[in-house]
Each structure stands twice: as structure tokens, then as C-alpha cells.
Design a protein around this motif. Structure first.
Motif: not given
Length: 829
Positions: A630-632, A765-766, A793-798
Motif C-alpha cells: 500500500i502506497v499512501p 492500482v491508482v 495500491v497507490v491510494q489517497g481515498v483512505e
């Protein structure tokens, strides 16, 4: 919004004014979806050029729309491409209002490879005779089926005669709706038992036309130059881009100029044109005679909304929902607009009984009727549906063909003892599948990626019994995945063998048993057709069956010979088809045939993660080999930067997967972290170049869409006077220069709908922060499930990510298949 995501799950009965791009189903000119989508499968209608580019982009002037507000050239999707994007549900609204670049609800492309997928055939130049494209070959094959459906339609009495005044059932239905709304009791004639209609005759006595091979297929002729020139003058007079002339002339035919002058709203039939743009064109031509209450406008907007509903996955719309949205679109008298549309034969009306949740659907209007007649005084609740003839006939044809398979005994190939021995030699669900297929014409098989071993075991056993057994996938990626299974294919020459080469009568197929569905139907792959025009096979296994829409399904079942066996296999948790309908899900719910559920789990941490998502749980899994990372990120810009870093450096160095084997997946095409932005950044890092041919250079990864709703990942080989030369799934494709802009886009980053048919060693997955509205459980399940060895998973949706997994299922679609099947087949035990 950076990804312009699709809206969240909403009440499917509430009329709203939003919806992302939804690609089209077959050969409709790309149209912007006007239905909110949850799993918008189609953001890839036009070969990867979102339909929204015809609407949203044109509206903003990106492509120089003229004063009438009509999109300029290139603003629409690929030629003649329609939406394949069924936004699973949702209601008709304004596609432009929620962002035009969100991928729509279905795996547009059959996971990138649409349900009616067409093979990536080669188009050779040089000294050889020019071959038509696989898109033209598929369209020719579909035309054969449409002609057959049209003949069947002529045998059935329709509620409305084209060109006549509203009468009969349709008039009664509308009167009944008004009565209910006013509190009165509807006329008994509306809700009484319909007179049972005779069953359709079994196969016609005259053999149906035999589909021609792709090399011989003749594509639809373009408009005559003088016709296009006349249309160009009318468009200029109305302030519309003259570049729309070829499409408009092709749609309206020789009398296109007169048709446009008589009814300017006919322009709404052109891909990418929206009601407000057609209104501007009509005002310029008609002047003071143009008004919102014009009957022509009411009909055109009604048909347009039904088309948008089809792009969102519906095969019909409930009448109250349709009239509410018409009112929202400025139609003063929605009921009159619907009446006029029905009277002119541009749509059909249906009444379907409304059953309690979990109950078996009752017979449809005009159906054969149930065995238990309701009490005369009992009020039977019904829903009134309005649908386009094209999809209504396809759904009816599909129901008839499926009923034929269920009700007829399969051909006796091998003794019962032979089948039992074959089952005994298999294990677990594979044995159950073989036993089910032995005695039934239609069988459903469900399971994840690991379960592909079971259809492969069935195929191997059937071939050993002497059956002509084949497997077909919506696209080349699915075909090649299955061919890698033991028993999935027997020769490396899978797709290159001559389909017309004679084989000994009654012998099992020689060579590969896995083909693409479009190649099978067009005759370019597989066994070909017999003397009666039916597929020359005994058993067909359709893989990735959730990607099958009603048109592809109708074409398939009508092509099967009597006595053939059909197995529909797939993972019911993935995104639904890009085209209208939800064939696999409807059949599972209808319980009309045996269903075999695989008990084979997908292995490893990735299998554990994806299996949990399928049941609504986003669990933390142990990943000792960095299988899941997981990549925040804080914003879209950082998401793009980290994605490029992962693909170009981190994943190759830490995981050992090269950049060319890593696929990026994101919810939408537009915005700061959509496919366009990601592809631009990845090209700059991985294959920089001037982009001399339409923005492409040799070595570029691309997503090629030969027909709407289907994406073939590939790579640019070269470009010359013949067009852009691509290598897609080991096959050479030449895309003519005039089609490149609309049918090819860079492919380092895809949407989940484009990717649904394939799997890659590593997937990134972005999910930037503003992608939360686009997320649903099927989308996440599909995107995460594309990874074989590693998932970043590059994610900023928390917290929106676990919330979508737990609370946002696929939006429902309005379909009639269960109701059409109910009177024809019994419920399976």
C-alpha cells in the motif's frame, strides 16, 4: 475531480442528473452515457477514447465545437462505436454533469475484451489483396443475426405498428399508469392474464445465411460523396461542425439532408451529440418554429434517453423513471413524448409482473403464461417498461435460445458409463461439472481464476470422448489465459490454423480448443459453420461469461446447433458486461439449469485478499514476499509521480517484474490521475519520443479498441502509409490513419473495465482522493484481481476503500431475461 469518477451507489428508482461516460455496446455511434454508473463498464467504448470526450470535451471547446454546441470532429468515440458501458444501474441523467471521463460500468472490453469480442486479426498491406478489419467482419456477422431476429420479429404481433397511432396494449398501459397515479383502479384488461402466445417455431426450415470469413466480409458502405457534401451544408447552416457530416450521412442514408431539414433533432442520433446541442442546431434551422414542446424533439429525446440507459446496462427503462427524466430534460409533456415514440415504432412497451423479492418472475406480456392462473379479482402489480426494439428483440431471442438448450436433450455423445468414467477421473468440482454437462444442454460454472482448471478438465474429457469441444473467451487475453491451462489448448498454432480446413467427420478438433468469441462467430477461428449455418461443434465453454451482453448472447445461442451443450463459466464478482444486460447474473438468479460452484481457492496472499473483497471484507493479509504493498499519497500529482516510480524502478528492482509486464489500473480516463495523465507520464519515462504518428512511437504500449466495448492491449511496431502497425496478443493489426485517434490510446494505464479480461505479473492500482465516488466492490475486486505476483495500491481515498468494499455493490440493471425465461423453462432443482 482528478479521475472524474462515476457516482456512488444510488437508489435505482430515483431520477438523477449525473453519469459518467459509458461506452457503447456494438455498432452504435459512440454516445455519451446519460445514466449514472456504478460499475460503468464502458468507459472504453471507443477503442479507448471515452464517449465522454464527445460530450464533455466538446462541450468545453477542447475540440472546437461550433456555436450550436455540437461536438467538433473527433469529439465522439470511435467510428460507429457505441457505448459499451453499462453503468450498472442508475437512472438516466446528464452524463456531462458528473464528469465525462469516468469509465463506465461494465468491463467495457470484456475486461478490456468485450462480450462480443472480436479477434485482433491481421490487416495486411503490400502486394496482397486488402483484407477487411476484424471489426467489419464482426459487424457483418452481427448483421446476419439481426436479419434473423428481424424475420422472427415479423412473425410476432407487436403492441404498436410502426407509423400507426398509439393503440392496443401500449395505450392501455399508459392509461393504466395514469389511473394508478390518480388513485383510480386500472382497467382489468391491462392487468389480466395476457393471451398465451404460441411458442416460436423451432429453427426455420430455410437454413440461415452462413457468416462469411473476415477476409471476405464486406463492411458497411460509406455515404456517397454528394450525400456527405449536402449534409455538410446543412450542418454549416445550423452552426454544427461540418466534420460530423460523414457520420450523419451514414446514419440517415441518402435522404440525410432532407431528413435533417424536416427534423433537425435527428442530429441527436450522431455519437457525442447531446440534447442541448441538438436544440441549438434546431433553433438555427427552424427559427421561431422551434420550441421545447415540438413533438419531434420529444421523440428524439426519448430515444436518446433509452440509448443512454442501454449504455448504462439497461435493456429497458421503467415508464415512471423515463417520464421523470424527460421532464428533467425540458420535455413539457413526457407522456405524450412516450406515446409518440411508441406510435412511430421507435420503441416498444412491455408489462412485466412484479414479484415478491426472491420469488420466481412471472410471465411477461405476450409470454406463454404461467401454469397457475391468478384469481380474477386479484390485482396483479406490474411494471411498465419502455425499451428500444434492438435490445428487446435481442433479449427475446436470447431467452428463446437458452430455453431451447434447457428444454432439449443434448446429443448422445458417448455412453453414460463413458461420461461417468470421465467424471471419476477428475477431482472435486471438475467431476461435478463433467456430470452436469453429460445430461444437460446448459450449465453454469462459477469460480475465480484458479477454477479455470475445471473447464479445462471438462474440455479435455469431452475431446477424449470424441466431442467437438471448444472454449471461447470474449477477447484474446482471456483466450490465451485459458490456453495456458492443461487441456485448454493442444497446439501452439491456436489461432493461425485455417478454420475452413476439412476434418474427418465426427472427429474431435485438431489444434487449439480456445478461441475468441468474435472469431468463433465470424468464422475466423474455431470449427466454422455446418451446412445449416450453425457452429460445427458439440460442446462450447464460454469463459469470462459475466462479460456477455444480450446482443452477443443472442448471436451465440442462435448459432448453436440442436443437441449442442453450452457451459457459461466465469467469476460472478467481477464487473458486468460493457453492453446492455447482465446475462450471467440473470441466469444464476433464475435457477433454470445446473450450477456448479468451484471450491478451488485462488492461492497466496493475493488470492486471500481478492476472495475477501468478493464477500465484502477488505482484510489485512500477510505478504512476506511483498505480494501486496500500500502506497499512501496526498494528491493526484503525487499519485502520478509514485506510480511512475513503482513501474519504472521499484517493482523491477524489488519484485523482479520488468516494466513491460506491469499494468497500471485507474478508475477513469480524465483528470490529473486518469489514464491520459498516467500514460503521458509513463511514456515520457519509459519510451520518450516525438509521437510522429498521432502521438505514438514504435515501442509504445497501447490499448486498441477494434469495436466498441473491447480493448486489446498491444504495442506499436511501426507506422507507414497503410496506418499504425500494432502487435496485439501475438497478432499483427494495422489501424488506418483515419481511425487511429478514435480507436487507439496509450496503454501503460487502463481502466478496470478495459483490463477485466487479462492478468499481469504485477499491477499498480491508482486511487487518488477524488476517486472515492467511482469505487464499488466489483470495481475493486476486478482491479485487484488482475495481479498474479504483485499488487501495489497507490491510494489517497483512505477509508473510502474499505467502505466501498463493504457497502457499495454493483448497481442493479433493468433487464427482462428472467421474466422472459420464466414461462419457458422450469426451475432447476
Amino acid at each position: 475531480m482528478s479521475t472524474e469518477p462515476e457516482p456512488t451507489s444510488e437508489d435505482p428508482t430515483a431520477t438523477v442528473d449525473a453519469g459518467p461516460e459509458t461506452p457503447g455496446t456494438a455498432d452504435e455511434a459512440g454516445r455519451t452515457a446519460d445514466v449514472p454508473v456504478s460499475d460503468a463498464h464502458a468507459g472504453d467504448a471507443d477503442a479507448g477514447r471515452p464517449v465522454g470526450e464527445g460530450a464533455g470535451d466538446a462541450g468545453t471547446g477542447d475540440r472546437g465545437a461550433a456555436s450550436a454546441g455540437v461536438p467538433a470532429a473527433g469529439a465522439g468515440p470511435a467510428d460507429g462505436e457505441g457505448a459499451t458501458g453499462p453503468a450498472d444501474g442508475g437512472v438516466v441523467g446528464d452524463a456531462g454533469s458528473a464528469g465525462s471521463d469516468v469509465e463506465s460500468s461494465g468491463p467495457g472490453d470484456s475486461g478490456g475484451e468485450g462480450a462480443s469480442g472480436s479477434p485482433a486479426g491481421s490487416v495486411e498491406g503490400g502486394g496482397e489483396a486488402a483484407q477487411v478489419s476484424e471489426a467489419e467482419a464482426e459487424l457483418a456477422a452481427q448483421q446476419v443475426e439481426r436479419e434473423r431476429i428481424a424475420r422472427r420479429k415479423a412473425e410476432k404481433q407487436r403492441p404498436i405498428d410502426a407509423g400507426g397511432k398509439l393503440s392496443g396494449t401500449a395505450a392501455d398501459l399508459l392509461a393504466a399508469v395514469r389511473a394508478v397515479e390518480s388513485g383510480e383502479k386500472p382497467a382489468a384488461t391491462v392487468f389480466g392474464d395476457p393471451t398465451p402466445a404460441p411458442r416460436r417455431p423451432a429453427p426455420e426450415t430455410a437454413p440461415p445465411p452462413r457468416p462469411v470469413r473476415a477476409e471476405q466480409a464486406v463492411g458497411p458502405a460509406g455515404p456517397a460523396p454528394e450525400t456527405a457534401q449536402a449534409v455538410r451544408r446543412v450542418l454549416a447552416e445550423g452552426g454544427a461542425p461540418e466534420a460530423l457530416a460523414p457520420q450523419t450521412a451514414a446514419l440517415l442514408g441518402e435522404g440525410a439532408e432532407e431528413a435533417l431539414r424536416a427534423d433537425p433533432w435527428q442530429l441527436l442520433r450522431v455519437g457525442g451529440v447531446r440534447p442541448e446541442q441538438a436544440d441549438g442546431f434546431a433553433r438555427a434551422l427552424l427559427g421561431a418554429a422551434c420550441g421545447p414542446d415540438d413533438e419531434r424533439r420529444g421523440r428524439a429525446v426519448t430515444v436518446w434517453l433509452l440509448e443512454q440507459a442501454a449504455l448504462a446496462g439497461h435493456t429497458a427503462l421503467e415508464l415512471p423513471r423515463l417520464t421523470a427524466t424527460l421532464a428533467q430534460r425540458g420535455v413539457p409533456d413526457p407522456d405524450a413524448a412516450v406515446q409518440s415514440t411508441l406510435a412511430e415504432g421507435e420503441a416498444l412497451a412491455f408489462q412485466d409482473a412484479v414479484e415478491e423479492p426472491g420469488a420466481r418472475p412471472g410471465p411477461a406480456s405476450g409470454g406463454a403464461g404461467g401454469t397457475d392462473a391468478p384469481d380474477e379479482d386479484e390485482e396483479r402489480p406490474v411494471r411498465v417498461l419502455i425499451g428500444l426494439e434492438r435490445f428487446a428483440l435481442a433479449e427475446e431471442s436470447l431467452a428463446d435460445g437458452l430455453a431451447r438448450l434447457v428444454n432439449s436433450a443434448p446429443k448422445q455423445d458417448g455412453s453414460a458409463a463413458d461420461w461417468e468414467r470421465a467424471a471419476d477421473s477428475a477431482q472435486g468440482a471438475a467431476a461435478d461439472l463433467i456430470r452436469a454437462v453429460a445430461g444437460h444442454g446448459l450449465v453454469l460454472h462459477t469460480g475465480g481464476e484458479a477454477s479455470l482448471a475445471e473447464p479445462a478438465a471438462l474440455l479435455r474429457a469431452a475431446r477424449e470422448l470424441g466431442l467437438r469441444a471448444w472454449a471461447a473467451a470474449p477477447g484474446a487475453l482471456g483466450r490465451d489465459r485459458f490456453a495456458a491451462q492443461p487441456g485448454g489448448g493442444t497446439s501452439p498454432a491456436a489461432h493461425g490454423s485455417d478454420p475452413t480446413a476439412p476434418a474427418p467427420e465426427g472427429s474431435a478438433p485438431v489444434g487449439p480448443a480456445a478461441v475468441t468469441l468474435a472469431g468463433l462467430l465470424a468464422g475466423t477461428e474455431g470449427p466454422g459453420r455446418d451446412a445449416d449455418g450453425a457452429l460445427d461443434l458439440d460442446l462450447l465453454v464460454v469463459l469470462d461469461a459475466p462479460q456477455l451482453d444480450v446482443e452477443a448472447g443472442a448471436l451465440l445461442v442462435e448459432s448453436l446447433p440442436d443437441g449442442a451443450r453450452l457451459v457459461l463459466a466465469g467469476d460472478p464478482a467481477v464487473l458486468w458486461s460493457a453492453g446492455p444486460g447482465r446475462v450471467f447474473a440473470d441466469l444464476l438468479a433464475a435457477r433454470v439449469c445446473p450450477q456448479v460452484a468451484s471450491r478451488r481457492p485462488d492461492p497466496g496472499p493475493l488470492g486471500e485478499l481478492v476472495s475477501g473483497i468478493g464477500i465484502g471484507e477488505l482484510a489485512q493479509v500477510d505478504a512476506p514476499g511483498k505480494e501486496v504493498v500500500i502506497v499512501p499519497v496526498r494528491d493526484a500529482g503525487e499519485a502520478v509521480h509514485r506510480t511512475v516510480q513503482l513501474v519504472a524502478d521499484s517493482v523491477p528492482r524489488a519484485i523482479g517484474v520488468p516494466a513491460e509486464d506491469t499494468q497500471v489500473i485507474t478508475p477513469g480516463h480524465g483528470g490529473a490521475a486518469g489514464t491520459r495523465a498516467l500514460n503521458a507520464a509513463l511514456k515520457q519515462r519509459l519510451n520518450p519520443g516525438p509521437g510522429r504518428f498521432g502521438g505514438f512511437d514504435p515501442g509504445d504500449r497501447v490499448a486498441y479498441s477494434p469495436v466498441p466495448g473491447r480493448t486489446l492491449p498491444g504495442r506499436v511496431v511501426k507506422a507507414d502509409a497503410d496506418g499504425l502497425h500494432l502487435s496485439c496478443a501475438g497478432e499483427t493489426v494495422v489501424v488506418p490513419q483515419e481511425r487511429v485517434e478514435r480507436s487507439v490510446r496509450h496503454g501503460w494505464a487502463l481502466t478496470a473495465h478495459q483490463a477485466v479480461g487479462g492478468r499481469w505479473p504485477a499491477v499498480v492500482v491508482v486511487l487518488p482522493g477524488d476517486a472515492a465516488q467511482a469505487l464499488s466492490r466489483p470495481w475493486i475486486y476486478t482491479a485487484f484481481g488482475r495481479a498474479v505476483r504483485h499488487l501495489s495500491v497507490v491510494q489517497g481515498v483512505e477509508q473510502a476503500l474499505p467502505r466501498a468494499v463493504a457497502e457499495v455493490p454493483a448497481k442493479p440493471r433493468t433487464t427482462r431475461l428472467p421474466v422472459l425465461l420464466a414461462p419457458q423453462v422450469p426451475v432447476a432443482d
